[in-house]
Enzyme design. Structure first.
Site, PDB file in Angstrom:
ATOM      1  N   HIS A 190       6.816  -6.811   4.590  1.00 24.91           N
ATOM      2  CA  HIS A 190       8.116  -6.430   4.058  1.00 24.91           C
ATOM      3  C   HIS A 190       8.073  -5.053   3.403  1.00 24.91           C
ATOM      4  O   HIS A 190       7.012  -4.544   3.042  1.00 24.91           O
ATOM      5  CB  HIS A 190       8.604  -7.466   3.038  1.00 24.91           C
ATOM      6  CG  HIS A 190       7.933  -7.353   1.692  1.00 24.91           C
ATOM      7  ND1 HIS A 190       8.474  -6.630   0.652  1.00 24.91           N
ATOM      8  CD2 HIS A 190       6.771  -7.872   1.221  1.00 24.91           C
ATOM      9  CE1 HIS A 190       7.682  -6.709  -0.404  1.00 24.91           C
ATOM     10  NE2 HIS A 190       6.642  -7.458  -0.082  1.00 24.91           N
ATOM     11  N   CYS A 191       9.267  -4.474   3.245  1.00 27.85           N
ATOM     12  CA  CYS A 191       9.433  -3.266   2.436  1.00 27.85           C
ATOM     13  C   CYS A 191      10.528  -3.563   1.413  1.00 27.85           C
ATOM     14  O   CYS A 191      10.543  -4.654   0.841  1.00 27.85           O
ATOM     15  CB  CYS A 191       9.710  -2.046   3.302  1.00 27.85           C
ATOM     16  SG  CYS A 191      11.076  -2.206   4.469  1.00 27.85           S
ATOM     17  N   THR A 192      11.441  -2.645   1.166  1.00 29.15           N
ATOM     18  CA  THR A 192      12.498  -2.903   0.190  1.00 29.15           C
ATOM     19  C   THR A 192      13.728  -3.497   0.863  1.00 29.15           C
ATOM     20  O   THR A 192      14.191  -4.572   0.498  1.00 29.15           O
ATOM     21  CB  THR A 192      12.871  -1.612  -0.570  1.00 29.15           C
ATOM     22  OG1 THR A 192      11.748  -1.211  -1.375  1.00 29.15           O
ATOM     23  CG2 THR A 192      14.073  -1.829  -1.476  1.00 29.15           C
TER      24      THR A 192
END
Length: 304
Positions: A190-192
């Site tokens: 994941h990222c943001t």
């Protein structure tokens, strides 16, 4: 990050801003002058999920855009349901969310964000002993210094994704080597917003599996739909809001880079194939061994 990669830093900041502006916010629109030209491009409608997309959604209370690759057809059959999980920020997960991820078999959590992002919104799985947590900043920088923002951004998100392929290869190598080394359980990454860094890692994995191009593009494009309603109240967003008020011209440009328009992934895949011969060629280019690529193909159910 050293000074020899200013473009990478500018891309990092551009994507942080575009992800924030895309969701949002009457406040973001207000940051730009009201005298903007009437010919400005109209807002693009988000690509809507198809009935088949429902099997890939993992509904959580405190996370957005949480999806698997379940049922996507590779060259040798469908991708296993819990091979990978892609998602956005995990700082708001509830205890029930964590229990559900553990019950679903998630064993490894790869956080693609910068150190700054992680400090602003800590990944709550990092302190849960049921999950192996590793943060690898795909941007090649640990700080997103908004005061040093550069004005020379790529014109589209697709162009930014293409820049990554050439400028962030050590980070790509580290991410995919860690995935290849995970033998058991599901790999979550994941990222943001779960659409840019997460989106291109997904694109590479799906291309490696032999998923048809149209399905890869669709998988990317529906992120904007699944991100509707994602909160935007982090401390970093407060800094971004202040910056946009000072530089409304940045708000106007970044507003055109928001969302997940299909042409962004089209441009990325064009370059992936034209310059590297596809995902397998790219992974070899960045330093993965044949055995590591094979391990990824096994995880994807495509090692026949």
């Amino acid at each position: 990050m050293n000074a020899s990669h200013p473009v990478t830093l500018s891309v990092a900041i551009a994507l942080a801003l575009s992800s924030w502006i895309a969701a949002a916010s009457p406040q973001a629109a207000a940051a730009a002058p009201t005298t903007a030209p009437q010919s400005a491009a109209p807002a693009v409608r988000n690509v809507q999920p198809l009935a088949d997309d429902a099997q890939r959604v993992l509904a959580l209370e405190g996370a957005w855009n949480v999806r698997t690759f379940a049922g996507l057809q590779g060259r040798n059959g469908p991708i296993p349901a819990m091979a990978f999980v892609r998602t956005a920020d995990l700082s708001r997960l509830t205890d029930a969310d964590k229990d559900r991820l553990a019950a679903a078999g998630v064993a490894l959590d790869i956080d693609l964000r910068t150190g700054d992002e992680e400090q602003q919104s800590p990944d709550v799985l990092a302190k849960d002993p049921r999950f192996d947590y590793q943060r690898i900043s795909l941007m090649g920088t640990e700080k997103m210094d908004l005061q040093k923002m550069m004005t020379s951004f790529p014109d589209t998100l697709g162009a930014a994704y293409v820049q990554w392929l050439g400028s962030n290869q050590p980070q790509f190598r580290e991410v995919f080597q860690r995935m290849a080394a995970q033998r058991d359980g599901a790999v979550l990454f994941h990222c943001t917003a779960g659409k840019d860094r997460t989106g291109i890692i997904s694109g590479i994995l799906l291309d490696l599996a032999g998923v048809p191009r149209a399905d890869i593009v669709h998988n990317y494009a529906v992120s904007a739909h699944y991100l509707e309603g994602q909160p935007k109240d982090s401390a970093m967003n407060v800094q971004m809001m202040a910056l946009l008020k000072q530089h409304p011209e940045i708000a106007r440009k970044m507003a055109g880079m928001g969302g997940t328009a299909p042409e962004n992934m089209e441009m990325f895949l064009d370059t992936l194939h034209q310059q590297y011969g596809g995902a397998a060629g790219f992974l070899k280019e960045v330093g993965l061994s044949e055995a590591e690529i094979h391990s990824l193909q096994v995880r994807l159910g495509q090692a026949g």
